[in-house]
Design a protein around this motif. Sequence first.
Motif, PDB file in Angstrom:
ATOM      1  N   ALA A   1       2.935   2.786   2.080  1.00 50.02           N
ATOM      2  CA  ALA A   1       4.317   2.696   2.567  1.00 50.02           C
ATOM      3  C   ALA A   1       5.149   1.805   1.651  1.00 50.02           C
ATOM      4  CB  ALA A   1       4.322   2.157   3.999  1.00 50.02           C
TER       5      ALA A   1
ATOM      6  N   ASP B   1      -2.257  -9.094   0.844  1.00 48.80           N
ATOM      7  CA  ASP B   1      -3.340 -10.047   1.056  1.00 48.80           C
ATOM      8  C   ASP B   1      -4.646  -9.550   0.424  1.00 48.80           C
ATOM      9  OD1 ASP B   1      -3.940  -8.051   2.840  1.00 48.80           O
ATOM     10  OD2 ASP B   1      -3.851  -9.302   4.640  1.00 48.80           O
ATOM     11  N   GLU B   2      -4.599  -8.358  -0.189  1.00 43.91           N
ATOM     12  CA  GLU B   2      -5.777  -7.888  -0.918  1.00 43.91           C
ATOM     13  C   GLU B   2      -5.658  -8.375  -2.363  1.00 43.91           C
ATOM     14  OE1 GLU B   2      -7.485  -4.018   0.164  1.00 43.91           O
ATOM     15  OE2 GLU B   2      -5.561  -3.594   1.095  1.00 43.91           O
TER      16      GLU B   2
ATOM     17  N   ARG C   1     -11.828   0.828   6.019  1.00 45.91           N
ATOM     18  CA  ARG C   1     -10.365   0.746   5.890  1.00 45.91           C
ATOM     19  C   ARG C   1      -9.962   0.493   4.434  1.00 45.91           C
ATOM     20  NH1 ARG C   1      -5.849   2.479   8.664  1.00 45.91           N
ATOM     21  NH2 ARG C   1      -4.167   1.715   7.377  1.00 45.91           N
TER      22      ARG C   1
ATOM     23  N   TRP D   1      -3.664  15.894   6.107  1.00 47.18           N
ATOM     24  CA  TRP D   1      -4.817  16.684   5.668  1.00 47.18           C
ATOM     25  C   TRP D   1      -6.104  15.888   5.905  1.00 47.18           C
ATOM     26  CZ3 TRP D   1      -2.630  13.223   2.425  1.00 47.18           C
ATOM     27  CH2 TRP D   1      -3.469  12.488   1.588  1.00 47.18           C
TER      28      TRP D   1
ATOM     29  N   ASP E   1       1.761   2.620   8.887  1.00 45.19           N
ATOM     30  CA  ASP E   1       0.779   2.552   9.972  1.00 45.19           C
ATOM     31  C   ASP E   1       1.021   1.416  10.959  1.00 45.19           C
ATOM     32  OD1 ASP E   1      -0.479   4.653   8.706  1.00 45.19           O
ATOM     33  OD2 ASP E   1      -2.480   3.745   8.735  1.00 45.19           O
TER      34      ASP E   1
ATOM     35  N   ARG F   1      -5.965   5.017  -0.024  1.00 43.96           N
ATOM     36  CA  ARG F   1      -7.070   4.969   0.948  1.00 43.96           C
ATOM     37  C   ARG F   1      -7.741   6.329   1.174  1.00 43.96           C
ATOM     38  NH1 ARG F   1      -6.808  -0.235   2.803  1.00 43.96           N
ATOM     39  NH2 ARG F   1      -4.734  -1.090   2.481  1.00 43.96           N
TER      40      ARG F   1
ATOM     41  N   LYS G   1     -13.902  10.139   0.982  1.00 42.82           N
ATOM     42  CA  LYS G   1     -14.171  11.455   0.368  1.00 42.82           C
ATOM     43  C   LYS G   1     -14.754  11.226  -1.036  1.00 42.82           C
ATOM     44  CE  LYS G   1      -9.994  12.965   2.865  1.00 42.82           C
ATOM     45  NZ  LYS G   1      -9.248  11.732   3.126  1.00 42.82           N
TER      46      LYS G   1
ATOM     47  N   SER H   1       0.859  -1.184   0.000  1.00 38.43           N
ATOM     48  CA  SER H   1       0.000   0.000   0.000  1.00 38.43           C
ATOM     49  C   SER H   1       0.901   1.243   0.000  1.00 38.43           C
ATOM     50  CB  SER H   1      -0.945  -0.085   1.196  1.00 38.43           C
ATOM     51  OG  SER H   1      -1.840   1.001   1.235  1.00 38.43           O
TER      52      SER H   1
ATOM     53  N   SER I   1      -0.553   8.351   8.543  1.00 42.20           N
ATOM     54  CA  SER I   1      -0.736   9.313   7.456  1.00 42.20           C
ATOM     55  C   SER I   1       0.083   8.891   6.251  1.00 42.20           C
ATOM     56  CB  SER I   1      -0.294  10.711   7.894  1.00 42.20           C
ATOM     57  OG  SER I   1       1.099  10.738   8.077  1.00 42.20           O
ATOM     58  N   VAL I   2      -0.330   9.378   5.107  1.00 40.65           N
ATOM     59  CA  VAL I   2       0.398   9.106   3.871  1.00 40.65           C
ATOM     60  C   VAL I   2       1.800   9.712   3.968  1.00 40.65           C
ATOM     61  CG1 VAL I   2       0.462   9.641   1.411  1.00 40.65           C
ATOM     62  CG2 VAL I   2      -1.694   8.938   2.493  1.00 40.65           C
TER      63      VAL I   2
ATOM     64  N   VAL J   1       0.717 -13.382   3.860  1.00 39.50           N
ATOM     65  CA  VAL J   1       1.930 -13.922   4.480  1.00 39.50           C
ATOM     66  C   VAL J   1       1.550 -14.385   5.872  1.00 39.50           C
ATOM     67  CG1 VAL J   1       4.249 -13.361   5.297  1.00 39.50           C
ATOM     68  CG2 VAL J   1       3.441 -12.458   3.111  1.00 39.50           C
TER      69      VAL J   1
HETATM   70  P1  FAD Z   1      -2.023   0.261   4.788  1.00 38.26           P
HETATM   71  O1  FAD Z   1      -2.503   1.258   3.803  1.00 38.26           O
HETATM   72  O2  FAD Z   1      -2.928  -0.160   5.890  1.00 38.26           O
HETATM   73  O3  FAD Z   1      -1.579  -1.043   3.969  1.00 38.26           O
HETATM   74  C1  FAD Z   1      -1.119  -2.208   4.564  1.00 38.26           C
HETATM   75  C2  FAD Z   1      -1.368  -3.352   3.595  1.00 38.26           C
HETATM   76  O4  FAD Z   1      -0.725  -4.536   4.088  1.00 38.26           O
HETATM   77  C3  FAD Z   1      -2.846  -3.701   3.467  1.00 38.26           C
HETATM   78  O5  FAD Z   1      -3.187  -3.821   2.110  1.00 38.26           O
HETATM   79  C4  FAD Z   1      -2.959  -5.024   4.201  1.00 38.26           C
HETATM   80  O6  FAD Z   1      -4.034  -5.795   3.725  1.00 38.26           O
HETATM   81  C5  FAD Z   1      -1.597  -5.643   3.891  1.00 38.26           C
HETATM   82  N1  FAD Z   1      -1.201  -6.710   4.804  1.00 38.26           N
HETATM   83  C6  FAD Z   1      -1.249  -6.698   6.168  1.00 38.26           C
HETATM   84  N2  FAD Z   1      -0.834  -7.886   6.680  1.00 38.26           N
HETATM   85  C7  FAD Z   1      -0.522  -8.671   5.603  1.00 38.26           C
HETATM   86  C8  FAD Z   1      -0.046 -10.022   5.476  1.00 38.26           C
HETATM   87  N3  FAD Z   1       0.185 -10.784   6.544  1.00 38.26           N
HETATM   88  N4  FAD Z   1       0.167 -10.512   4.242  1.00 38.26           N
HETATM   89  C9  FAD Z   1      -0.039  -9.727   3.121  1.00 38.26           C
HETATM   90  N5  FAD Z   1      -0.515  -8.455   3.191  1.00 38.26           N
HETATM   91  C10 FAD Z   1      -0.741  -7.931   4.421  1.00 38.26           C
HETATM   92  N6  FAD Z   1      -4.009   9.803   5.545  1.00 38.26           N
HETATM   93  C11 FAD Z   1      -3.748  11.097   5.227  1.00 38.26           C
HETATM   94  O7  FAD Z   1      -2.590  11.524   5.354  1.00 38.26           O
HETATM   95  N7  FAD Z   1      -4.766  11.940   4.827  1.00 38.26           N
HETATM   96  C12 FAD Z   1      -6.049  11.509   4.668  1.00 38.26           C
HETATM   97  O8  FAD Z   1      -6.928  12.285   4.281  1.00 38.26           O
HETATM   98  C13 FAD Z   1      -6.325  10.138   4.963  1.00 38.26           C
HETATM   99  N8  FAD Z   1      -7.576   9.659   4.794  1.00 38.26           N
HETATM  100  C14 FAD Z   1      -7.816   8.329   5.033  1.00 38.26           C
HETATM  101  C15 FAD Z   1      -9.099   7.832   4.800  1.00 38.26           C
HETATM  102  C16 FAD Z   1      -9.370   6.506   5.050  1.00 38.26           C
HETATM  103  C17 FAD Z   1     -10.753   5.967   4.788  1.00 38.26           C
HETATM  104  C18 FAD Z   1      -8.335   5.636   5.549  1.00 38.26           C
HETATM  105  C19 FAD Z   1      -8.630   4.199   5.838  1.00 38.26           C
HETATM  106  C20 FAD Z   1      -7.075   6.141   5.792  1.00 38.26           C
HETATM  107  C21 FAD Z   1      -6.790   7.472   5.529  1.00 38.26           C
HETATM  108  N9  FAD Z   1      -5.524   8.011   5.730  1.00 38.26           N
HETATM  109  C22 FAD Z   1      -5.266   9.315   5.424  1.00 38.26           C
HETATM  110  C23 FAD Z   1      -4.437   7.190   6.314  1.00 38.26           C
HETATM  111  C24 FAD Z   1      -3.570   6.556   5.238  1.00 38.26           C
HETATM  112  O9  FAD Z   1      -4.355   5.958   4.262  1.00 38.26           O
HETATM  113  C25 FAD Z   1      -2.663   5.535   5.910  1.00 38.26           C
HETATM  114  O10 FAD Z   1      -1.795   6.243   6.777  1.00 38.26           O
HETATM  115  C26 FAD Z   1      -1.872   4.735   4.882  1.00 38.26           C
HETATM  116  O11 FAD Z   1      -2.742   3.917   4.146  1.00 38.26           O
HETATM  117  C27 FAD Z   1      -0.816   3.876   5.578  1.00 38.26           C
HETATM  118  O12 FAD Z   1      -0.198   3.088   4.612  1.00 38.26           O
HETATM  119  P2  FAD Z   1       0.493   1.704   4.981  1.00 38.26           P
HETATM  120  O13 FAD Z   1       1.075   1.205   3.701  1.00 38.26           O
HETATM  121  O14 FAD Z   1       1.352   1.859   6.163  1.00 38.26           O
HETATM  122  O15 FAD Z   1      -0.684   0.728   5.480  1.00 38.26           O
END
Ligand code: FAD
Length: 432
Positions: free
Chosen positions: A29, A51-52, A150, A342, A297, A59, A64, A27, A313-314, A97
Motif C-alpha cells: 500500500a 519496522d522491517e 506473514r 488471485w 490491510d 508478500r 508460492k 509495503s 489484497s494487493v 513508529v
Molecule cells: P503489509 O504488507 O502488511 O505491510 C505493512 C507494513 O507496515 C509491514 O511491513 C509492517 O511491518 C509495517 N508496520 C506496521 N506497523 C508499523 C509501525 N508501527 N512502524 C513501522 N512499520 C510498521 N494478496 C493477493 O492479492 N494475492 C495473493 O496471492 C496474496 N498472497 C499472499 C500470500 C501471503 C503469504 C501473504 C502474507 C499475503 C498475501 N496476499 C495476497 C495479501 C497481500 O500481500 C496484502 O494484502 C498486502 O501485503 C497488503 O499490503 P499493506 O501494505 O496494506 O500491508
Amino acid sequence: MIDSYQPTGDQASITATPSSVAVIGASHAAIALADRLRAMGYEGGITLFSDEDRIPYQRPPLSKAWLRGEATGESVLLRDGGYYEDRKIELVTGARVEHLERTADGVRVAFVLPGGRHVREYDRIVLATGASARRLDLPGADHEGVLVLRGLDDARRLAARVASGPTVVIGGGFIGLEVAATARLLGADVTVVEAGAQLLGRAVGATTAETLLKAHRAMATDVVLGAVPTEIIYDHNGIRHVILADGREVPASTVLIGVGAQPRTELAEQLGVECDNGVVVDADCRASDGWTLAIGDCTVQNSQSGTRYRLESVDNATEQAHAAAAAILGEDRPVRQEPWFWSDQGDQKLQIVGLLGGHTSVIVRRDASKPRRQVALYFSGERLIAAECLNAPADFVALRAAMSRGCRLGPAALSDQSVPLKKLLDPVRVGG
Ligand code: FAD
C-alpha cells in the motif's frame, strides 16, 4: 492539483498541498501511494517508515514461488534499491513508529531505530501498517516448529522445515491452502485442518470450494473439515502430532497456523480514530477524524449500503493508495475498479473479481473439453456482482473488463453454456 484541502470532519481547515507526508509501513500500500503521489506531480517530501529491517518486498510469492525455492531476496523486491533515491522517497527501515500525535498543523511521529528514539514532524500522515498473522492460543503452540506466514523471516523459517516431515496446516484459507499445495509439491505429507464445513468459507462460494477440495485431495492432501485442533504435542525430538477435538492424532513435524490476519491499529487508536477490526475509512481513505488517512490491510471500509468490509489484497492496497493520493492532493477520487484477487494453489489458479455477498443466483459454467476450467458467476437479481474463475484466465480478464465497464450482465445473458464466455462478454454484444 488544488491548493486547499477541506477536511470532512471537525478539524480546522488544513492548508495547501502538504510539504511532507509520512507513511507508516512500507509495503504494497505504501509504495503504491508513493508511486502515485510522484506520478501526480507531487514534489514534497515522502517518508516511508518500516519496522522491517529490509528493502520492501512482495508478500504473495512467500506462499508460492519462495516456498518452492524459485524466488530470491532480489526477485521478490517490490522495487529495487535505486528506486527510492531516484524518486526522492525517503525509506527508513528498521524503524518502529511507536507514537503519533496531532499538532496544530500536522503530526508528530516518534520512532525507534536501533541507535535510539527520534521525533519528527510532518504535514500529513498515512497509516499503511497492514496486518499481522493471527496465532492460536493452543497448548503446544509455543514450539519453534509452529509457524505463521506473514513476512520474509516467516517464509524462511517455513521453507527450512516444510519438506522435512509431515506438515499440518491449521486453517483452510488462501495462505494455508497455498502452503499445503506447495508442501505437497515438495513431497511432504500434508493435512489441512479446517474448522468450517467448507474450505475458504469466508471468501468463495460452495461450488468453487468443493472443486478446490477435490483438487487438494487429488494432490493427496488430507483435508479434514469441521475439525478443531485442541493441542500440539511435542517432545525433545520435536513436534509429534496435533490432537483434534474428536481425539484424532494427526502426525506433524511442522505446523502452520493459517487462521487469518489481525489489522494493526495501535497507532490509529493513539490518534483516537474509530477502529472496528481495522481502521474505519471512507471511500477517500479518511479515518473518522476526517484527516488521518489509512490504506491497505489495516483498514475496514464503509460500503454505500452502510455495512463494513475488509479486503486483504494487493489490488485493494493499490486502489486505496490511489484514492489516498488524490485526497492528499485535493484531487477527485479516481473511479474504483472492481476488486479482484488471485490465489495459486499448486496447479490450480483461482481468480476472483467483484465482491461475494447478498447474491440471489449462481451460474456455474464448465467446459467438458477443458475439465479443469470452471467459472462461478454470482448475481444479485439481474446484476453480476462477482465471478470466481478456476484455471480460466481469459474468462477472468473478459469478466473483469466487462464488470469494470459497468456492463449490464444478467443471468440470462451469461447462461448459454454452448457459447464461450468471452464471446458472450464481447463489448459490442453487452453494450460496453
Ligand atoms: P503489509 O504488507 O502488511 O505491510 C505493512 C507494513 O507496515 C509491514 O511491513 C509492517 O511491518 C509495517 N508496520 C506496521 N506497523 C508499523 C509501525 N508501527 N512502524 C513501522 N512499520 C510498521 N494478496 C493477493 O492479492 N494475492 C495473493 O496471492 C496474496 N498472497 C499472499 C500470500 C501471503 C503469504 C501473504 C502474507 C499475503 C498475501 N496476499 C495476497 C495479501 C497481500 O500481500 C496484502 O494484502 C498486502 O501485503 C497488503 O499490503 P499493506 O501494505 O496494506 O500491508
